[in-house]
Design a protein around this motif. Structure first.
Motif: not given
Length: 171
Positions: A41-56
């Motif tokens: 998903m990161t490589r092909e679809y631009g998934l953005r990493t967010v450090p905390r799940e509640d923030n995501a």
């Protein structure tokens, strides 16, 4: 994509199904169980990493309000961390998003620190009023269709739960 390819690689099938069914904004925190999906998903679809799940979850809520169909990927311990955000924002205001939650604490993962969350995850989602299904390798496309109906058509949150062995994780 052939059906045999989907069965051979459920992470590939899930990634392809998500985008084919109209999900278009991807956020998450890294997780060993979700690693094959996360990397794709990161490589092909631009998934953005967010450090905390509640923030995501909060960022995904903003994406939903902007007309997107967001997906948040997290470990079930992060779901526990996100309960207040889900209970006080996503559920009462009917903000549509798909949660993809790894199931730590269920077989074959028997690590003591994950057992309680493994036991609570499905009932927690049920108590929040968020429908959830455990992903099965031979039903990925149908289950993404089920999630799409809830998130994109009914405009509510839904969850797909990833058992540890689905993407090849081993204890």
């Amino acid at each position: 994509m052939t059906q045999s390819l989907c069965l051979d690689d459920p992470a590939l099938a899930l990634a392809a199904s998500l985008t084919e069914k109209g999900f278009d904004a991807f956020f998450g925190t890294p997780c060993g169980i979700l690693a094959p999906l996360y990397e794709r998903m990161t490589r092909e679809y631009g998934l953005r990493t967010v450090p905390r799940e509640d923030n995501a979850v909060g960022i995904a809520a903003g994406a939903a309000m902007a007309g997107r169909s967001p997906v948040v990927m997290m470990q079930n311990s992060g779901l526990g961390q996100s309960v207040n955000t889900l209970a006080s924002l996503v559920v009462p205001y009917e903000i549509p998003m798909l949660l993809i939650v790894s199931l730590r604490g269920v077989l074959p993962d028997r690590t003591p620190e994950n057992l309680v969350m493994g036991r609570l995850t499905e009932s927690m989602l049920s108590d929040l009023g968020i429908p959830a299904e455990r992903l099965q390798a031979d039903r990925v496309t149908a289950q993404v269709g089920w999630a799409r109906e809830i998130v994109c058509e009914r405009r509510r949150a839904a969850a797909l739960l990833v058992p540890p062995a689905l993407f090849g994780w081993q204890a």
